[in-house]
Motif scaffolding. Structure first.
Motif, mmCIF file in Angstrom:
data_model
loop_
_atom_site.group_PDB
_atom_site.id
_atom_site.type_symbol
_atom_site.label_atom_id
_atom_site.label_comp_id
_atom_site.label_asym_id
_atom_site.label_seq_id
_atom_site.Cartn_x
_atom_site.Cartn_y
_atom_site.Cartn_z
ATOM 1 N N GLY A 83 5.243 0.260 -2.121
ATOM 2 C CA GLY A 83 5.527 1.456 -1.457
ATOM 3 C C GLY A 83 4.676 2.548 -2.191
ATOM 4 O O GLY A 83 4.144 3.515 -1.749
ATOM 5 N N VAL A 84 4.769 2.647 -3.473
ATOM 6 C CA VAL A 84 4.139 3.471 -4.186
ATOM 7 C C VAL A 84 2.659 3.479 -4.100
ATOM 8 O O VAL A 84 1.853 4.371 -3.860
ATOM 9 C CB VAL A 84 4.606 3.324 -5.784
ATOM 10 C CG1 VAL A 84 3.452 4.308 -6.638
ATOM 11 C CG2 VAL A 84 5.989 3.761 -6.090
ATOM 12 N N VAL A 85 2.077 1.954 -4.240
ATOM 13 C CA VAL A 85 0.682 1.871 -3.989
ATOM 14 C C VAL A 85 0.145 2.298 -2.476
ATOM 15 O O VAL A 85 -0.755 3.034 -2.473
ATOM 16 C CB VAL A 85 0.279 0.534 -4.287
ATOM 17 C CG1 VAL A 85 -1.087 0.063 -3.612
ATOM 18 C CG2 VAL A 85 0.636 0.127 -5.619
ATOM 19 N N ALA A 86 0.930 2.155 -1.613
ATOM 20 C CA ALA A 86 0.848 2.422 -0.074
ATOM 21 C C ALA A 86 0.619 4.090 -0.299
ATOM 22 O O ALA A 86 -0.099 4.833 0.784
ATOM 23 C CB ALA A 86 1.677 1.966 0.827
ATOM 24 N N ALA A 132 1.576 -3.333 8.072
ATOM 25 C CA ALA A 132 1.921 -4.056 9.199
ATOM 26 C C ALA A 132 3.386 -4.470 8.981
ATOM 27 O O ALA A 132 3.997 -4.942 9.904
ATOM 28 C CB ALA A 132 1.103 -5.223 9.064
ATOM 29 N N GLU A 133 3.927 -4.449 7.702
ATOM 30 C CA GLU A 133 5.219 -4.758 7.418
ATOM 31 C C GLU A 133 6.218 -3.592 7.820
ATOM 32 O O GLU A 133 6.090 -2.302 7.240
ATOM 33 C CB GLU A 133 5.185 -5.149 5.907
ATOM 34 C CG GLU A 133 6.605 -5.440 5.461
ATOM 35 C CD GLU A 133 6.959 -6.083 4.127
ATOM 36 O OE1 GLU A 133 6.704 -5.381 3.335
ATOM 37 O OE2 GLU A 133 6.951 -7.347 3.890
ATOM 38 N N PRO A 134 7.513 -3.927 8.581
ATOM 39 C CA PRO A 134 8.346 -2.489 8.647
ATOM 40 C C PRO A 134 9.236 -2.490 7.232
ATOM 41 O O PRO A 134 9.071 -3.430 6.830
ATOM 42 C CB PRO A 134 9.230 -3.216 9.789
ATOM 43 C CG PRO A 134 8.983 -4.644 9.942
ATOM 44 C CD PRO A 134 7.577 -5.100 9.161
ATOM 45 N N GLY A 135 9.607 -1.224 7.482
ATOM 46 C CA GLY A 135 10.329 -1.058 5.982
ATOM 47 C C GLY A 135 9.894 -0.169 5.264
ATOM 48 O O GLY A 135 8.777 0.620 5.379
ATOM 49 N N PRO A 136 10.520 0.171 4.007
ATOM 50 C CA PRO A 136 9.963 1.297 3.047
ATOM 51 C C PRO A 136 8.587 1.038 2.504
ATOM 52 O O PRO A 136 8.001 2.025 2.404
ATOM 53 C CB PRO A 136 11.031 1.223 1.863
ATOM 54 C CG PRO A 136 11.746 -0.136 2.123
ATOM 55 C CD PRO A 136 11.493 -0.662 3.510
ATOM 56 N N ALA A 137 8.158 -0.026 2.342
ATOM 57 C CA ALA A 137 6.623 -0.263 2.061
ATOM 58 C C ALA A 137 5.788 0.068 2.786
ATOM 59 O O ALA A 137 4.417 0.370 2.528
ATOM 60 C CB ALA A 137 6.609 -1.694 1.346
ATOM 61 N N ALA A 138 5.909 0.355 4.135
ATOM 62 C CA ALA A 138 4.993 0.705 4.906
ATOM 63 C C ALA A 138 4.655 1.975 4.755
ATOM 64 O O ALA A 138 5.697 2.919 4.754
ATOM 65 C CB ALA A 138 5.359 0.217 6.333
ATOM 66 N N LEU A 155 -6.399 -5.269 -3.170
ATOM 67 C CA LEU A 155 -5.862 -4.234 -2.754
ATOM 68 C C LEU A 155 -5.813 -3.867 -1.352
ATOM 69 O O LEU A 155 -4.843 -3.412 -0.899
ATOM 70 C CB LEU A 155 -6.348 -3.075 -3.853
ATOM 71 C CG LEU A 155 -5.487 -1.709 -3.723
ATOM 72 C CD1 LEU A 155 -4.079 -1.934 -4.467
ATOM 73 C CD2 LEU A 155 -5.894 -0.795 -4.628
ATOM 74 N N SER A 156 -7.206 -3.904 -0.652
ATOM 75 C CA SER A 156 -7.044 -3.733 0.536
ATOM 76 C C SER A 156 -6.131 -4.737 1.297
ATOM 77 O O SER A 156 -5.626 -4.533 2.372
ATOM 78 C CB SER A 156 -8.587 -3.734 1.277
ATOM 79 O OG SER A 156 -9.085 -4.993 0.976
ATOM 80 N N ALA A 157 -6.053 -5.980 1.114
ATOM 81 C CA ALA A 157 -5.306 -6.723 1.750
ATOM 82 C C ALA A 157 -3.672 -6.566 1.402
ATOM 83 O O ALA A 157 -3.086 -6.456 2.528
ATOM 84 C CB ALA A 157 -5.425 -8.394 1.447
ATOM 85 N N VAL A 158 -3.517 -6.274 0.352
ATOM 86 C CA VAL A 158 -2.024 -5.622 0.018
ATOM 87 C C VAL A 158 -1.759 -4.358 0.877
ATOM 88 O O VAL A 158 -0.631 -4.431 1.493
ATOM 89 C CB VAL A 158 -1.862 -5.546 -1.196
ATOM 90 C CG1 VAL A 158 -0.508 -4.735 -1.639
ATOM 91 C CG2 VAL A 158 -1.952 -6.825 -2.343
#
Length: 116
Positions: free
Chosen positions: A35-38, A109-115, A100-103
């Motif tokens: 989430g920080v990275v995103a 695409a992932e629901p939740g706090p990391a998106a 990094l681009s894949a992550v």
């Protein structure tokens, strides 16, 4: 009375040539750190530690910043007393092409706090 000058606060960062894929993957396995990275990638600018939207306390978030920094994913520096964070995207692309681009694509695409 004049206060003595102090040296600028410095934060240690690894050379990415010394960072293993294992270290990076272990840093990115945690959803808070992803989430920080995103958030950094989406912001398009450096962010202070207090600007992140996170489900954990600031003291726990400090630990997550350390893990990301030690894995070479982020760079931290001080502006006065504020610690700033920047994504080492170009360096990561050079060391681990496409990782990094894949992550970040997976985070989006992932629901939740990391998106982000």
């Amino acid at each position: 009375m004049t206060r003595p000058r102090t040296a600028a606060r410095m934060v240690e960062h690894p050379e990415l040539s010394q960072v293993s894929m294992q270290q990076v993957m272990e840093a990115l396995v945690d959803p808070v750190r992803r989430g920080v990275v995103a958030q950094l990638a989406g912001a398009g600018e450096d962010m202070s530690c207090g600007r992140f939207d996170s489900p954990v306390s600031l003291s726990t978030l400090t630990h997550h910043f350390s893990v990301l920094r030690e894995a070479g994913v982020i760079r931290q520096y001080y502006v006065g007393t504020t610690k700033m964070n920047t994504l080492r995207a170009e360096e990561m692309q050079e060391r681990f092409p496409g990782l990094l681009s894949a992550v970040l694509a997976a985070c989006a695409a992932e629901p939740g706090p990391a998106a982000a």
